[in-house]
Design an enzyme around this catalytic site. Structure first.
Site, PDB file in Angstrom:
ATOM      1  N   ASP A   1       0.821  -1.200   0.000  1.00 58.14           N
ATOM      2  CA  ASP A   1       0.000   0.000   0.000  1.00 58.14           C
ATOM      3  C   ASP A   1       0.866   1.265   0.000  1.00 58.14           C
ATOM      4  O   ASP A   1       0.611   2.218  -0.731  1.00 58.14           O
ATOM      5  CB  ASP A   1      -0.906  -0.044   1.236  1.00 58.14           C
ATOM      6  CG  ASP A   1      -1.904   1.083   1.230  1.00 58.14           C
ATOM      7  OD1 ASP A   1      -2.617   1.217   0.224  1.00 58.14           O
ATOM      8  OD2 ASP A   1      -1.943   1.849   2.213  1.00 58.14           O
TER       9      ASP A   1
ATOM     10  N   LYS B   1       1.379   4.272  -2.848  1.00 54.02           N
ATOM     11  CA  LYS B   1       1.234   5.694  -2.538  1.00 54.02           C
ATOM     12  C   LYS B   1       2.474   6.479  -2.928  1.00 54.02           C
ATOM     13  O   LYS B   1       2.383   7.570  -3.492  1.00 54.02           O
ATOM     14  CB  LYS B   1       0.947   5.878  -1.034  1.00 54.02           C
ATOM     15  CG  LYS B   1      -0.443   5.416  -0.640  1.00 54.02           C
ATOM     16  CD  LYS B   1      -0.613   5.457   0.859  1.00 54.02           C
ATOM     17  CE  LYS B   1      -2.028   5.058   1.267  1.00 54.02           C
ATOM     18  NZ  LYS B   1      -2.138   4.803   2.695  1.00 54.02           N
TER      19      LYS B   1
END
Ligand code: ADP
Ligand code: ASP
Ligand code: MG
Length: 815
Positions: free
Chosen positions: A678, A682
């Site tokens: 994740d 990002k």
């Protein structure tokens, strides 16, 4: 002659008992003499024409259709006429209906429907309605307009012979009764007395002819809307009433399809300078629209007054190099068309003169092509002119306003609006009078075009965004709540109307063009939603073809992310909470951004990094104003930060992970957070927004949990993760002793990206980062010695939904 008025009541105004009683009230309240012109009962003209077609085909079911027509009239009499007077009226009406029945029988036996027979049949609509209504209004005297509206035949059409008509009207209405009741629409031939009519919608024209011949003080057209509106309210819900129009403006709007007035109506009263007032039979207190010679008085200073359209459009193009500079080609084109009764409503010719394009109705297209091919047979044989090119199923739109003259930029704004809606213009024309710009588009884009133009030109109370939300889980659910909560305020304070036209999850879809009820839509989705798949979902959205459309992705699905390109290419903005697209292959990310830019729409994904925190927007603002970002350091995983902050003597790693999942900070599968996937996504997005063309594989990664824990199923993961509890607690203790904390940091430094655990001391800005918060430090040319810091909740459905909401609002602001 004394002052008098002419009032016309359309079919909708005389459709039912209640409506007829409204008419009675309105007419009986007028002091001066009035002529009341009425149409057939609403829908009867269509019914008569349809029944004729059935009868002419020999199909006996015309009987049932005829029974409906008969019953409607007889029932109406029973409802509006006092019982003691009914007998006589029923008798006379029945006689007329029997005549009609006999004509239909003839048509069905001979299976032939000549123009004359059809005109006779259709005349019964107005003859019946005027007879009935003349018996409802106190003291009304019934007239027969066939005796004074006279037509002659020209190019197969009946046109009014004003010389005899005006004379007959003056004779007929001298003296003028208090209330004269006249059937609209019908007329008779000056040459042979046959019944004729003035064309569909012609009652307006009857009223205008009477008003002009008798020098009425005003012509009032009573209908079913509050006045002439900025567009057809049946297509554009935000259309509003125009208080004043000039004759020219009204004429332009009607000519291009504003059905509220039949186009020929304007000329007779315009000529005599008699104003027209459009009024609503169902709302007699509304002031309506006043149409007069004055160009612009009072409040109506709008440059564009209205938009109208004709959906039945075909373009014919006469083309050929042999046309250039030759005099008389256009004369021959238009003469050939006129000789065949074909009416042209728009013409466009490029200055190169090698083609002339004109718009006509679809049903006249084949005839037009044939006569022009014949007209230019010689030139075609010599290769100077090509065969006629015919394009059907188009629509013409006109924007109208007397003040367009000498106002630059209107056409620019118009075509820009259409471009942004993804609609290409096939032909266009603006007369030198500059009161009208007309253009032709594909018919399937008509509704969208009208809505987009209306939205961009009219100061309606609000701008509308049509939202389609996929994913109604926690983020999507909160978003709907927030929209519901803010809807009224946004409309009032910001003039933005958010209309949720569809919601979907992976297998259900619910669509409503007018907007879903946000109270119940999620329940409705599961109760009455259609089964769907990703590709069906895409088809449904594209088919909706709605203007100012925004697709909102609150899923984590890669299939849904795969739809963005098509959606953007169809001029639908995309707001994604889903990170997959922005972190996918760089080429795909760049293509999506470029597509949005080229099409003048938006692809926004602020919530992809730091949930509701304004990180991407801030970076964009810095870059757009000339700053350079050379270093980013951030804690971007609310989940990991929460876990690091939660682990204590009493709470081991495994339990902290469970708590992050329960609090919905973590992705549904916590491994996506723990493996750094994740954070990598990002960081890739941030780096790209900072100008680096990076891929996920370019990120140097230091894992906090060994890779083998991510290899099995999610059950395996939960079963084994406890093995790491002791090791993590040990590490935490060691760091605490040195007054340090562990943070999972993503960084971009001179183009190098990396993610991994970093030990930070108590003076470091990341040391005090509570709960699931995120923090980002941005070092730029301007923010150098003291980097810019953005810090706050970095996870959670509510703040994410709020971030998505902010993206949506930013789209409303650019419109
Ligand atoms: P009537 O039966 O009274 O003659 P019409 O149906 O012929 O009524 O005309 C009224 C209708 O015209 C309205 O109901 C509306 O849908 C349509 N219309 C189209 N364009 C406009 C416009 N610009 N303003 C108002 N009404 C319009
Ligand atoms: N009844 C006719 C029609 O429907 C005329 C009118 O309504 O104006 O076209
Ligand atoms: Mg009408």
């Amino acid at each position: 002659m004394m002052q008098m008025k002419v009032l016309k009541f359309g079919g909708t105004s005389v459709g039912s008992v209640e409506n007829i009683l409204n008419v009675k009230r309105i007419v009986e309240a007028i002091d001066e003499p009035v002529i009341v012109v009425v149409s057939a009962l609403g829908g009867i003209t269509d019914q008569l024409l349809n029944t004729s077609t059935i009868a002419a085909s020999g199909d006996m079911s015309y009987r049932t259709a005829l029974d409906d027509i008969m019953e409607r009239h007889l029932n109406l009499i029973k409802d509006v006429i006092p019982v003691r007077e009914q007998h006589k009226i029923l008798q006379h009406t029945t006689t007329m209906l029997e005549e009609l029945e006999n004509i239909f029988r003839g048509v069905s036996l001979i299976k032939d429907l000549s123009q004359k027979t059809s005109d006779t049949i259709v005349s019964y609509g107005e003859r019946l309605s005027s007879y009935i209504i003349s018996n409802v209004i106190k003291g009304a005297k019934l007239y027969d307009s066939r005796l004074f509206i006279k037509t002659i035949s020209q190019y197969n059409k009946h046109i009014v012979d004003f010389e005899s008509t005006n004379r007959l009207i003056m004779e007929t209405f001298d003296p003028l009764p208090k209330v004269a009741l006249v059937p609209g629409f019908i007329s008779s031939s000056k040459e042979n007395g046959d019944v004729t009519n003035l064309g569909r919608g012609g009652s307006d024209y009857t009223a205008s002819i009477l008003a002009a011949a008798l020098n009425a003080s005003i012509l009032e057209i009573w209908t079913d809307v509050d006045g002439f509106m900025t567009a057809d309210p049946k297509v554009i819900s935000s259309a509003y009433v125009i208080d004043r129009l000039s004759f020219i403006e009204a004429m332009e709007l009607c000519n291009f399809g504003a059905k509220v007035i039949y186009p020929p109506t304007i000329y007779p009263v315009y000529h005599k300078n008699i104003p027209i007032q459009i009024r609503n039979t169902f709302n007699p207190d509304a002031p309506g629209t006043y149409i007069s010679k004055e160009q612009n008085t009072g409040e109506s200073k709008a440059i564009i007054k209205g938009i109208s359209s004709i959906d039945n459009t075909c373009l014919v193009t006469v083309q050929g190099l042999g046309m250039v500079g030759v005099i008389g080609v256009n004369k021959r084109i238009f003469r050939a068309l006129a000789d065949n009764g074909i009416s042209v409503f728009m013409v466009s010719q490029a200055s190169s003169e090698n083609n002339t394009t004109f718009a006509i109705k679809n049903e006249e297209a084949d005839l037009a092509a044939r006569v022009l091919n014949e007209e230019f047979a010689l030139e075609r044989a010599q290769g100077e002119i090509n065969d006629m090119v015919v394009k059907k199923d188009l629509a013409t739109v006109a924007i109208v306003g007397g003040l367009m003259k000498n106002t630059p930029g209107i056409a620019g704004k118009l075509f820009d609006t259409l471009g942004r809606a993804g609609i290409s213009v096939i032909a266009c024309a603006q007369g030198a009078s500059e009161t009208n710009i007309s253009f032709v588009i594909k018919k399937k884009y008509l509704r969208k075009a009208l809505n987009s133009i209306h939205d961009s030109f009219f100061l309606s109370e609000y701008k509308m965004l049509n939202l389609f939300l996929v994913g109604v889980g926690t983020v999507g659910g909160h978003l709907l709540e927030q929209i519901k909560h803010q809807q009224q305020k946004l409309m009032k304070q910001n003039g933005v109307k958010l209309n949720v036209v569809g919601i979907a999850d992976i297998n259900k879809i619910l669509i409503r063009r007018e907007g879903l009820d946000l109270e119940t839509c999620i329940d409705d989705l599961y109760a009455i939603g259609m089964d769907t798949s990703t590709s069906l979902l895409k088809d449904e959205i594209l088919q909706m073809n709605i203007f100012n459309a925004v697709f909102i992705d609150c899923t984590a699905s890669d299939e849904i992310a795969g739809l963005y390109e098509t959606l953007l290419n169809n001029n639908i903005s995309v707001v994604a909470a889903n990170k997959i697209a922005a972190s996918s292959a760089y080429n795909n990310y760049a293509l999506l951004k470029e597509t949005a830019r080229k099409r003048g729409i938006k692809f926004l994904f602020e919530t992809n990094v730091g949930a509701g925190l304004p990180i991407i927007n801030t970076m964009n603002d810095l870059i757009n104003s000339g700053d350079h970002i050379f270093k980013l350091e951030a804690v971007l995983s609310g989940t990991l930060n929460f876990i690091f902050n939660t682990i204590s003597e009493d709470i081991p790693l495994s339990q902290a992970i469970q708590m992050a999942v329960d609090a919905k900070y973590a992705e549904p599968d916590p491994r996506i957070d723990l493996s750094g996937t994740d954070v990598i996504r990002k960081l890739v997005i941030l780096a790209r927004e900072a100008g680096c063309a990076v891929e996920q594989s370019d990120i140097k990664t230091n894992l906090i949990i060994p890779a083998n824990y991510f290899e099995g199923s999610i059950e395996d993961f939960w079963n084994h993760i406890t093995e790491l509890d002791a090791e993590f607690e040990e590490k935490r203790k060691q760091l605490a002793a040195q007054d340090k904390r562990l943070r999972f940091v993503a960084s971009l430094n001179n183009g190098v990206c990396q993610v991994g655990p970093v030990e930070v001391g108590s003076r470091h800005p990341f040391y005090e980062l509570e709960g699931s918060n995120n923090i980002i430090m941005i070092s730029t040319e301007w923010y150098h010695d003291y980097p810019m810091i953005i810090k706050g909740y970095g996870a959670g459905a509510e703040v994410t939904a709020a971030g998505v909401f902010a993206d949506i609002i930013s789209i409303a602001n650019i419109r």
